[in-house]
Scaffold this motif. Structure first.
Motif, mmCIF file in Angstrom:
data_model
loop_
_atom_site.group_PDB
_atom_site.id
_atom_site.type_symbol
_atom_site.label_atom_id
_atom_site.label_comp_id
_atom_site.label_asym_id
_atom_site.label_seq_id
_atom_site.Cartn_x
_atom_site.Cartn_y
_atom_site.Cartn_z
ATOM 1 N N PRO A 113 0.801 -1.242 0.000
ATOM 2 C CA PRO A 113 0.000 0.000 0.000
ATOM 3 C C PRO A 113 0.824 1.278 0.000
ATOM 4 O O PRO A 113 0.254 2.368 -0.049
ATOM 5 C CB PRO A 113 -0.804 -0.088 1.308
ATOM 6 N N ILE A 114 2.146 1.175 0.072
ATOM 7 C CA ILE A 114 2.963 2.392 0.038
ATOM 8 C C ILE A 114 2.711 3.105 -1.292
ATOM 9 O O ILE A 114 2.666 2.473 -2.345
ATOM 10 C CB ILE A 114 4.459 2.040 0.172
ATOM 11 N N SER A 115 2.553 4.422 -1.228
ATOM 12 C CA SER A 115 2.290 5.178 -2.458
ATOM 13 C C SER A 115 3.580 5.482 -3.194
ATOM 14 O O SER A 115 4.614 5.732 -2.582
ATOM 15 C CB SER A 115 1.609 6.509 -2.129
ATOM 16 N N ASP A 116 3.464 5.483 -4.491
ATOM 17 C CA ASP A 116 4.586 5.932 -5.310
ATOM 18 C C ASP A 116 4.776 7.428 -5.059
ATOM 19 O O ASP A 116 3.795 8.160 -4.925
ATOM 20 C CB ASP A 116 4.248 5.677 -6.780
ATOM 21 N N PRO A 117 6.020 7.892 -4.983
ATOM 22 C CA PRO A 117 6.208 9.324 -4.695
ATOM 23 C C PRO A 117 5.678 10.253 -5.777
ATOM 24 O O PRO A 117 5.462 11.430 -5.518
ATOM 25 C CB PRO A 117 7.724 9.462 -4.524
ATOM 26 N N GLU A 118 5.476 9.771 -6.993
ATOM 27 C CA GLU A 118 4.995 10.707 -8.015
ATOM 28 C C GLU A 118 3.651 10.324 -8.632
ATOM 29 O O GLU A 118 3.160 11.025 -9.495
ATOM 30 C CB GLU A 118 6.051 10.907 -9.109
ATOM 31 N N HIS A 119 3.071 9.222 -8.215
ATOM 32 C CA HIS A 119 1.735 8.868 -8.713
ATOM 33 C C HIS A 119 0.834 8.614 -7.519
ATOM 34 O O HIS A 119 1.308 8.168 -6.487
ATOM 35 C CB HIS A 119 1.776 7.574 -9.542
ATOM 36 N N LEU A 150 16.353 9.677 7.948
ATOM 37 C CA LEU A 150 15.096 9.782 8.686
ATOM 38 C C LEU A 150 15.062 11.004 9.583
ATOM 39 O O LEU A 150 14.038 11.314 10.175
ATOM 40 C CB LEU A 150 14.874 8.520 9.527
ATOM 41 N N GLU A 151 16.180 11.684 9.712
ATOM 42 C CA GLU A 151 16.179 12.929 10.483
ATOM 43 C C GLU A 151 16.149 14.134 9.560
ATOM 44 O O GLU A 151 16.281 15.270 9.999
ATOM 45 C CB GLU A 151 17.406 12.976 11.405
ATOM 46 N N ASN A 152 16.019 13.864 8.273
ATOM 47 C CA ASN A 152 15.957 14.938 7.289
ATOM 48 C C ASN A 152 14.486 15.280 7.041
ATOM 49 O O ASN A 152 13.722 14.469 6.522
ATOM 50 C CB ASN A 152 16.642 14.439 6.012
ATOM 51 N N GLY A 153 14.108 16.477 7.450
ATOM 52 C CA GLY A 153 12.708 16.860 7.422
ATOM 53 C C GLY A 153 12.067 16.782 6.048
ATOM 54 O O GLY A 153 10.959 16.277 5.896
ATOM 55 N N THR A 154 12.775 17.241 5.038
ATOM 56 C CA THR A 154 12.213 17.242 3.689
ATOM 57 C C THR A 154 11.934 15.828 3.220
ATOM 58 O O THR A 154 10.852 15.495 2.726
ATOM 59 C CB THR A 154 13.205 17.906 2.710
ATOM 60 N N LEU A 155 12.933 14.980 3.419
ATOM 61 C CA LEU A 155 12.795 13.606 2.988
ATOM 62 C C LEU A 155 11.695 12.902 3.783
ATOM 63 O O LEU A 155 10.895 12.140 3.230
ATOM 64 C CB LEU A 155 14.139 12.888 3.172
ATOM 65 N N MET A 156 11.651 13.217 5.070
ATOM 66 C CA MET A 156 10.619 12.585 5.883
ATOM 67 C C MET A 156 9.227 13.001 5.430
ATOM 68 O O MET A 156 8.288 12.215 5.505
ATOM 69 C CB MET A 156 10.817 12.930 7.369
ATOM 70 N N GLY A 157 9.112 14.243 4.950
ATOM 71 C CA GLY A 157 7.823 14.687 4.437
ATOM 72 C C GLY A 157 7.378 13.827 3.268
ATOM 73 O O GLY A 157 6.221 13.389 3.192
ATOM 74 N N VAL A 158 8.320 13.540 2.375
ATOM 75 C CA VAL A 158 8.018 12.702 1.221
ATOM 76 C C VAL A 158 7.638 11.301 1.688
ATOM 77 O O VAL A 158 6.642 10.711 1.252
ATOM 78 C CB VAL A 158 9.233 12.647 0.268
ATOM 79 N N LEU A 159 8.445 10.759 2.615
ATOM 80 C CA LEU A 159 8.194 9.390 3.084
ATOM 81 C C LEU A 159 6.847 9.305 3.810
ATOM 82 O O LEU A 159 6.094 8.353 3.638
ATOM 83 C CB LEU A 159 9.314 8.937 4.028
ATOM 84 N N ARG A 160 6.558 10.309 4.586
ATOM 85 C CA ARG A 160 5.305 10.284 5.345
ATOM 86 C C ARG A 160 4.129 10.220 4.403
ATOM 87 O O ARG A 160 3.171 9.491 4.624
ATOM 88 C CB ARG A 160 5.237 11.537 6.221
ATOM 89 N N LYS A 161 4.247 10.982 3.314
ATOM 90 C CA LYS A 161 3.173 10.973 2.329
ATOM 91 C C LYS A 161 3.054 9.600 1.670
ATOM 92 O O LYS A 161 1.968 9.082 1.463
ATOM 93 C CB LYS A 161 3.473 12.042 1.264
#
Lengths: 207, 480
Positions: free
Chosen positions: A83-89, A186-197
């Protein structure tokens, strides 16, 4: 991500995806996964695991019938990551065939010791939608993070690019295999934002 | 193989309490006091007593991300100085008067005074604004932050003299800082030859020679040459990320007895070791641990220096041997004890202890070894077959073979005069599985035992300190 790298990916129907789950289990929780990286290190909410006396059936787990007595198998791993979403779709890694049931392998970390060691090596081979997908690392990271947060600590998670499916597979594999880099990512806020999504669609019970 | 009937055991002595709630990365034993500093992903450093195995104080408030590494400055009296390196790309210097840190007998020896302990935790850091309410905010004083790295700092190390601090980062650089005044540090070198994250830095125990380990699979050596710091050697051989490097003490120790008839071999080994100085050990994602040895320079080559000036500091290092293979997951740490033993650990949760022993001329190895001995010093041909002897797990005893540091062939001649029969072999003397349960072990170090005889330094009894993903630090004794 202004430019879509693969504008026209192949999509599988949800009904075609491997599953043994019944109705009611597949719907994603509306809860936002919280504390994503607080769960990256020994936390409390692992999947129930017969080898781990510490994974008590807390409230989150008790909703999940039978999970406590079923051993963790490849299908269950698949259910965690598909169920993980693709980062661009707005599509899942399962429906894009980025993760596939036959590319999930569970093996004892110390094969010569049989069942005397609880350590299990989980290898997940991911198939990027296109061979030069620059998001392969992010996708792999999402898979690794999801598994490390959901599985008990006796699992050693290896996420790799399936051979022949990506132009810079070696580089991506090196990064995904580097514990220190993953921890720092995992301590990188920007990347975590993407992963969280990406992980929004996953059941929150173990996140 | 150990000849004694009873194999050494690694026995659990203590788990330091209370532990970090999340991944702990590394534990550094204090150079003189019975103290340990543990870096954690919770952005703190915990200072534990090696006498009572309890928490004495906590350094908080300085770093914004995980603290990955720390190192005690050596050669200080009356005060302790700790350098910390964090994923926030900064390096912190912290100071503490030693008399504050002596555990108060009432509080700590009982080990039961939780109020005092909690107070210590609360007061340990000064917070970002130095806002502790009581006078104990002087406990750990934040001295200075060293900024410069562009991304996560992975390792920090003080030179043996204590005047130089080396730091390294994912930004691929190695920095050397010099303390030019109280809390005043100057950057004396920024070295960027590595092609990947630099995972670890470690200083030679006697020389101002720095080793660094990298994601680019290489180990590099650095030293100052006429006011300029530069790379003086590249140690190639590992097939993946090199996680850690550790130096041998200045005085080598080989265990066991020399067999009658092989004293000659020992003499040659000792002579060669004297010429090389401390050896270097490296451990890697490729599951191997390698020992590297310097080949002393030949005087004959001095004439070349006029042509290539930079060649003057170039060192020739060779891979001497690989340790018996134990690990099945990445090896994160290796450490050489004062007594000459080596300990390693990694993602498989195994802790293994190794010894270098005088080789016995047993079994089918005998004929070859004896022959090699008879051949004497000039036995340049032995290289090839010397590997075929029966030493268990000792493939790649690579004196003269295998990879060498960036040598351009000019030292080839040396091999002949430097050749020493395989006088020693490395054996695993003890092994422990699941040191931190199912968790990975991130670091291992040696420390002298201090919990007996009133905390005096029992140099002969060495403890193993392991640090794990479960946040705990465990103390083990090696019962030899």
């Amino acid at each position: 991500m202004a430019e879509i790298l693969n504008a026209n990916p192949t999509i599988r129907n949800a009904s075609d995806l491997p599953s043994r789950r019944r109705q009611g289990h597949t719907q994603p929780s509306s809860k936002t996964p919280k504390g994503l990286f607080s769960g990256t290190v020994p936390p409390s909410a692992y999947l129930s695991d017969p080898f781990s006396p510490s994974s008590l059936s807390d409230s989150e787990l008790s909703d999940d019938d039978n999970a406590e007595i079923e051993p963790i198998d490849e299908q269950e791993i698949y259910d965690l990551i598909s169920p993980i979403s693709d980062p661009e779709h707005p599509l899942t890694l399962g429906s894009l065939s980025v993760v596939n049931l036959p590319d999930i392998f569970l093996t004892p970390t110390f094969p010569e010791r049989g069942s005397s060691s609880p350590l299990t090596t989980l290898t997940v081979l991911i198939t990027p939608t296109i061979t030069h997908c620059s998001l392969a690392t992010v996708i792999g990271l999402g898979v690794r993070v999801r598994l490390e947060q959901a599985l008990p600590p006796r699992f050693r998670v290896d996420v790799r690019i399936k051979e022949g499916t990506h132009s810079t597979a070696d580089q991506v594999n090196r990064q995904l295999g580097d514990k220190e880099r993953v921890a720092a990512a995992l301590e990188n806020g920007t990347l975590m934002g993407v992963l969280r999504k990406m992980l929004e669609g996953c059941e929150s019970r173990a996140v | 193989m150990p000849s004694a009937s009873s194999l050494p055991q690694i026995s659990h002595l203590a788990t330091l309490e209370p532990s970090s709630p999340s991944r702990a990365w590394l534990t550094a034993p204090h150079p003189t006091l019975p103290l340990l500093a543990t870096c954690s992903s919770d952005k703190t450093v915990r200072i534990y007593s090696l006498t009572t195995f309890t928490l004495l104080s906590t350094i908080t408030g300085g770093h914004k991300r995980s603290i990955r590494t720390c190192a005690w400055k050596p050669n200080l009296k009356g005060e302790s100085v700790l350098a910390t390196g964090s994923f926030d790309a900064s390096v912190g210097i912290w100071r503490h008067y030693d008399n504050d840190m002596n555990p108060k007998p009432k509080d700590v020896l009982s080990g039961l005074d939780f109020d005092a302990r909690d107070k210590a935790i609360a007061d340990g850091g000064m917070g970002e604004n130095g806002n502790a309410d009581e006078d104990e905010d002087e406990e750990w004083r934040f001295a200075i932050v060293l900024d410069g790295h562009e991304s996560e700092v992975k390792s920090v190390a003080w030179s043996a003299g204590g005047n130089l601090l080396a730091t390294c980062s994912r930004d691929k650089s190695v920095w050397v800082w010099e303390e030019v005044g109280e809390d005043d540090y100057e950057t004396v070198a920024v070295m960027q030859e590595h092609e990947g994250d630099v995972k670890c830095v470690a200083w030679h125990p006697g020389e101002e020679l720095l080793a660094s380990a990298s994601y680019d699979d290489d180990v590099r050596l650095w030293r100052e040459d006429v006011d300029d710091w530069g790379c003086c050697g590249v140690l190639r051989g590992h097939g993946s990320t090199v996680w850690c490097v550790g130096w041998e003490g200045e005085v080598p120790r080989v265990f066991g007895d020399v067999e009658v008839g092989r004293e000659d071999m020992r003499g040659k080994w000792v002579e060669r070791r004297e010429g090389s100085g401390s050896r270097l050990m490296s451990c890697s994602d490729d599951l191997s641990i390698r020992v590297w040895r310097r080949r002393p320079k030949e005087r004959v080559q001095q004439s070349r220096l006029s042509i290539i000036r930079s060649g003057s500091s170039e060192e020739n290092w060779v891979e001497e041997v690989q340790l018996p293979k134990v690990h099945s997951r990445p090896i994160y740490a290796v450490a050489w004890s004062k007594s000459g033993r080596v300990v390693s650990t990694g993602g498989d949760g195994i802790v293994a202890v190794y010894e270098e022993r005088w080789r016995k001329a047993g079994g089918d190895a005998e004929s070859k070894d004896t022959k090699a001995l008879e051949d004497g010093v000039d036995r340049s041909k032995v290289n090839g077959d010397s590997k075929t002897d029966g030493a268990e797990g000792m493939e790649g005893v690579t004196t003269g073979a295998g990879s060498t540091s960036e040598n351009n062939g000019q030292q080839e001649k040396q091999a002949e005069t430097e050749e020493v029969p395989e006088a020693t072999e490395w054996v695993v003397i003890a092994q422990l599985e699941g040191a931190h349960g199912v968790f990975e072990v991130n670091h291992v170090a040696w420390a002298p035992r201090r919990d007996k005889n009133g905390g005096s330094n029992l140099e002969h009894e060495e403890l193993i300190i392991t640090t794990g993903d479960d946040g705990t630090v465990k103390v083990w004794s090696l019962d030899v």
